[in-house]
Design an enzyme around this catalytic site. Structure first.
Site, PDB file in Angstrom:
ATOM      1  CG  HIS A 111       5.553  12.990  11.182  1.00  0.00           C
ATOM      2  ND1 HIS A 111       5.961  11.699  11.356  1.00  0.00           N
ATOM      3  CD2 HIS A 111       6.769  13.753  11.072  1.00  0.00           C
ATOM      4  CE1 HIS A 111       7.258  11.535  11.341  1.00  0.00           C
ATOM      5  NE2 HIS A 111       7.694  12.682  11.224  1.00  0.00           N
ATOM      6  CB  SER A 167      10.406  12.742  12.820  1.00  0.00           C
ATOM      7  OG  SER A 167      10.430  12.058  11.619  1.00  0.00           O
ATOM      8  CG  ASP A 221       4.418   8.412  11.233  1.00  0.00           C
ATOM      9  OD1 ASP A 221       4.557   9.293  12.262  1.00  0.00           O
ATOM     10  OD2 ASP A 221       5.086   8.623  10.238  1.00  0.00           O
TER      11      ASP A 221
END
Length: 410
Positions: free
Chosen positions: A355, A192, A288
């Site tokens: 994610h 991330s 995502d």
């Protein structure tokens, strides 16, 4: 057909502009807990926090001035001289208000960091969970600056220290002194906001080592796109602009980009990845889950809640909403087109609403983990890193993939 696995949790949305990004931080935190809590095949290794002593003398401190830190588990056997550095994610802060809020969390202060973390997925020490990297020296660098380890400024009035770049440099110096300078193999990874950081710092990481060291980088869920949201606005661009200006990120962005584009554009990976010299692997869900929630259909862009059910659970999307997501996927594929032409680079873009797939055991390496064709994520990354096979895997569009671990928000 394998059943889809859903994760559910409750988050209350805060609708004010600053409060919304505090909520994004909470949502990112919840995603992160899901990554760590996803069951491994056995009890995960718990690794203690190490604070970097003396970092404050170099100005390398968290938002609140506390020492930065990492979790390290030493390698052994054939992995004794191999190093995996994993950069933690956790959103960003783009205003004084939400950076002050962040100081009261593990994302801005060592006071609130967990004293130990489970090492699962790519950090696992078990060969049956992490076949290629289990016996490497594995490090998770904690994220407490709010700008993907890239800012360098401060705000005296609010007692905020934006020192991400210094944290990065000081941590690398500390690890080099602890044996990383002798590495014969090294991999920089991140998830991330940490996945964005692994892109931003990839070539710097390569430059730490002699040419004889095998060095590559992995970005997991780091391909944040400069996309238009459901209202026609630019939610993520506006947020990134705040991060870059507040934390003076521009001074640490690649000159190959800033000589041609504005600094905010150069915080977006789509404008960076083609110019990275070090071999890199991009692991990303085409839809995502964080970008769907925070960039494409945030409450500020959807005040009447038209997208609420769809963004919480893609099974509730209508055909026009699915088409919006398909357009987003096409933007991602366009963004990596030049990058993918390099023989040294790798890709695994699956058609999931997910994610951060490298930290969770069920997505990284398990009997029923996500696949493209007949190859899962851990095998794909390993084959690419060790040059066993070229890897440019792009999934067919939703809903063709039945192996996904899709995130559902309740």
């Amino acid at each position: 057909m394998k059943p889809m696995l859903y994760f559910c949790f409750v988050i209350v949305l805060i609708r004010s502009a600053s409060g919304f990004f505090e909520d994004l931080d909470a949502r990112e935190t919840s995603l992160s807990y899901l990554e760590n809590d996803a069951a491994a095949t056995s009890e995960p290794l718990m690794v203690p926090l190490t604070l970097i002593q003396g970092a404050d003398s170099k100005g390398a401190v968290c938002l609140d001035g506390t020492l930065p830190g990492y979790h390290i588990h030493r390698g052994s056997g054939s992995g004794a001289n191999s190093w995996l550095i994993h950069l933690e994610g956790g959103g960003w802060c783009n205003t004084i208000r939400n950076c002050v809020y962040r100081k009261t969390t593990r994302r801005g202060s060592a006071k609130f960091m967990e004293k130990q973390l489970p090492f699962t997925g790519i950090l696992s020490n078990k060969a049956e969970e992490n076949p290629d990297f289990f016996n490497w020296n594995r490090v998770k660098l904690r994220y407490c600056d709010g700008a993907s380890f890239s800012g360098d400024s401060q705000n005296e009035g609010a007692q905020l220290y934006f020192r991400g770049q210094r944290i990065w440099l000081t941590a690398m110096q500390d690890l080099m002194a602890k044996g990383m300078q002798n590495a014969d193999q090294a991999l920089l990874s991140g998830c991330s906001a940490g996945g964005l950081a692994s892109i931003l710092h990839c070539d710097e990481f390569r430059d730490l080592f002699p040419k004889t060291t095998k060095v590559k980088c992995l970005s997991d869920a780091g391909m944040f796109l400069d996309a238009v949201d459901v209202s026609g606005g630019h939610t993520l661009r506006n947020m990134f602009a705040g991060v870059v200006s507040l934390q003076e990120v521009q001074k640490n962005l690649p000159i190959t980009c800033t000589s041609q584009l504005d600094p905010t554009s150069c915080f977006f990976p789509q404008n960076l990845v083609a110019n990275i010299k070090t071999p890199m692997f991009l692991l990303n869900a085409a839809y995502d889950a964080w970008q769907v929630q925070a960039s494409l259909a945030p409450p500020t862009a959807d005040p009447h809640g038209y997208w609420s059910d769809c963004k919480s659970d893609h099974a509730h999307c209508n055909s026009s909403q699915i088409q919006f997501f398909q357009d987003f996927r096409n933007q991602m594929l366009n963004a990596v087109e030049v990058f993918s032409k390099s023989n040294e680079n790798g890709l695994f873009i699956n058609s999931c609403f997910a994610h951060c797939q490298s930290e969770r055991q069920d997505t990284w390496y398990a009997d029923d983990s996500p696949r493209i064709g007949d190859k899962g994520i851990a095998k794909s990354v390993g084959d690419w890193y060790f040059d066993r096979a070229a890897l440019k895997a792009i999934d067919c569009p939703y809903p063709c993939d039945k192996t996904c671990r899709n995130l559902v928000f309740k």
